[in-house]
Design an enzyme around this catalytic site. Structure first.
Site, mmCIF file in Angstrom:
data_model
loop_
_atom_site.group_PDB
_atom_site.id
_atom_site.type_symbol
_atom_site.label_atom_id
_atom_site.label_comp_id
_atom_site.label_asym_id
_atom_site.label_seq_id
_atom_site.Cartn_x
_atom_site.Cartn_y
_atom_site.Cartn_z
ATOM 1 N N CYS A 1 -0.950 3.372 -6.463
ATOM 2 C CA CYS A 1 -1.873 2.809 -5.477
ATOM 3 C C CYS A 1 -2.096 1.376 -5.935
ATOM 4 O O CYS A 1 -2.378 1.145 -7.121
ATOM 5 C CB CYS A 1 -3.186 3.580 -5.455
ATOM 6 S SG CYS A 1 -4.492 2.736 -4.513
ATOM 7 N N THR A 2 -1.960 0.435 -5.027
ATOM 8 C CA THR A 2 -2.006 -0.979 -5.432
ATOM 9 C C THR A 2 -3.397 -1.422 -5.876
ATOM 10 O O THR A 2 -3.537 -2.483 -6.475
ATOM 11 C CB THR A 2 -1.510 -1.872 -4.285
ATOM 12 O OG1 THR A 2 -2.237 -1.528 -3.087
ATOM 13 C CG2 THR A 2 -0.026 -1.695 -4.064
ATOM 14 N N HIS A 3 -4.411 -0.613 -5.615
ATOM 15 C CA HIS A 3 -5.744 -0.936 -6.123
ATOM 16 C C HIS A 3 -5.848 -0.727 -7.645
ATOM 17 O O HIS A 3 -6.663 -1.360 -8.307
ATOM 18 C CB HIS A 3 -6.811 -0.028 -5.481
ATOM 19 C CG HIS A 3 -7.260 -0.457 -4.122
ATOM 20 N ND1 HIS A 3 -6.452 -0.410 -3.014
ATOM 21 C CD2 HIS A 3 -8.454 -0.953 -3.697
ATOM 22 C CE1 HIS A 3 -7.137 -0.838 -1.970
ATOM 23 N NE2 HIS A 3 -8.349 -1.179 -2.352
ATOM 24 N N CYS B 1 0.857 -1.186 0.000
ATOM 25 C CA CYS B 1 0.000 0.000 0.000
ATOM 26 C C CYS B 1 0.892 1.234 0.000
ATOM 27 O O CYS B 1 1.691 1.418 0.926
ATOM 28 C CB CYS B 1 -0.878 -0.014 1.250
ATOM 29 S SG CYS B 1 -1.846 1.488 1.465
ATOM 30 N N ASN B 2 0.755 2.049 -1.019
ATOM 31 C CA ASN B 2 1.563 3.280 -1.102
ATOM 32 C C ASN B 2 1.190 4.277 -0.020
ATOM 33 O O ASN B 2 2.041 4.914 0.585
ATOM 34 C CB ASN B 2 1.349 3.966 -2.451
ATOM 35 C CG ASN B 2 1.855 3.162 -3.624
ATOM 36 O OD1 ASN B 2 2.901 3.439 -4.181
ATOM 37 N ND2 ASN B 2 1.100 2.156 -4.017
ATOM 38 N N THR B 3 -0.104 4.400 0.218
ATOM 39 C CA THR B 3 -0.597 5.408 1.158
ATOM 40 C C THR B 3 -0.033 5.144 2.558
ATOM 41 O O THR B 3 0.281 6.076 3.300
ATOM 42 C CB THR B 3 -2.140 5.376 1.200
ATOM 43 O OG1 THR B 3 -2.626 5.307 -0.136
ATOM 44 C CG2 THR B 3 -2.704 6.603 1.871
#
Ligand code: DGL
Length: 265
Positions: free
Chosen positions: A189-191, A74-76
């Site tokens: 963002c991994t999404h 997760c980047n965030t």
């Protein structure tokens, strides 16, 4: 007895884009996937509160699963929490996910790149530092998307995506100036990799979409490779933990499709 697992952590389904790569290159590892769905979306959290939440969650996760490595998919989260996690749990190696600004800056031909992320990631000092250190010769447009992570959740759980909404979210990534056009969009963002085919379809012109999942999985492999592990395939199933405790049927089905069974504890 099966070897210690690799723990893959995200706010929701996004880390599955990293898990699928990690599994291919580490078939002898067992994986525990953790979706902090009770905290989703991370993009809206204040930095300090999110950092405290994740550090606290890891105390229980480490105790229960005793991982060989934790992959913060997760980047965030990664852009704020990695130093605090490493300090709190010095015996556990952590691999993070940060915006792939360096490879994008090296690869661009037009000199115009965009970083598509959550509103949290675009605000981070960490992201600004990456641009200063690796992309000072190119023009970087930071695009903080409010809705894409949620759209990806809906798409993966229910198979539905609002293409007009995807188009509106990616539109600011496309810059045209002095006869040059954006040629790379970093999926920070991994999404987002789960929506990339829709993004291609709705894009005003073709670009290279950078998904760093494989590179992150390889980084994890380089670290766990050096740690003790049996060469055989794992004798226990990969599992998933939802911090909400009660995922709905669509989330359960999705995880089943990824070969993850619900952690009973
Ligand atoms: N998947 C996450 C990331 O890589 C964040 C999605 C969210 O919780 O807003 O940034």
């Amino acid at each position: 007895m099966s070897a210690e697992p690799v723990l893959v952590f995200d706010s929701g389904i996004g880390g599955l884009s990293v898990l699928r790569e990690a599994r291919v290159i580490m078939p002898w590892r067992r994986f525990v996937y953790v979706a902090d769905d009770a905290g989703f979306p991370y993009g809206r959290w204040e930095e300090e509160a999110l950092r405290d939440r994740i550090v606290a969650l890891f105390a229980g996760l480490i105790e229960r699963h005793n991982p060989a490595l934790a992959l913060i998919a997760c980047n965030t989260a990664s852009t704020i929490v990695l130093p605090a996690l490493r300090q709190a749990y010095p015996d556990l190696p952590f691999v993070g996910t940060v915006p792939a600004i360096k490879p994008a800056a090296e690869r661009t031909r037009s000199g115009l790149i965009s970083v598509l992320a959550t509103p949290g990631t675009v605000k981070r000092q960490y992201t600004r530092d990456l641009i200063r250190d690796y992309a000072d010769k190119v023009h970087v447009r930071l695009v903080g998307s409010e809705h894409l992570a949620g759209l990806a959740e809906t798409y993966m759980r229910n198979g539905f995506v609002d293409e007009a909404a995807v188009q509106a979210e990616i539109e600011p990534c496309f810059v045209s100036q002095d006869g040059r056009k954006t040629d790379i969009v970093v999926l920070a963002c991994t999404h987002f990799p789960f929506l990339v085919n829709r993004m291609r379809k709705m894009a005003p012109w073709p670009v290279d979409w950078i998904d760093p999942a494989e590179a992150i999985a390889r980084r994890a492999l380089a670290i766990v490779d050096g740690l003790p592990v049996g060469g055989a395939l794992p004798d226990a199933k990969d599992t998933v933990v939802f911090t909400s405790g009660g995922p709905d049927l669509s989330a359960q089905r999705l995880m089943h499709g990824f070969g993850l069974s619900q952690d009973s504890g």
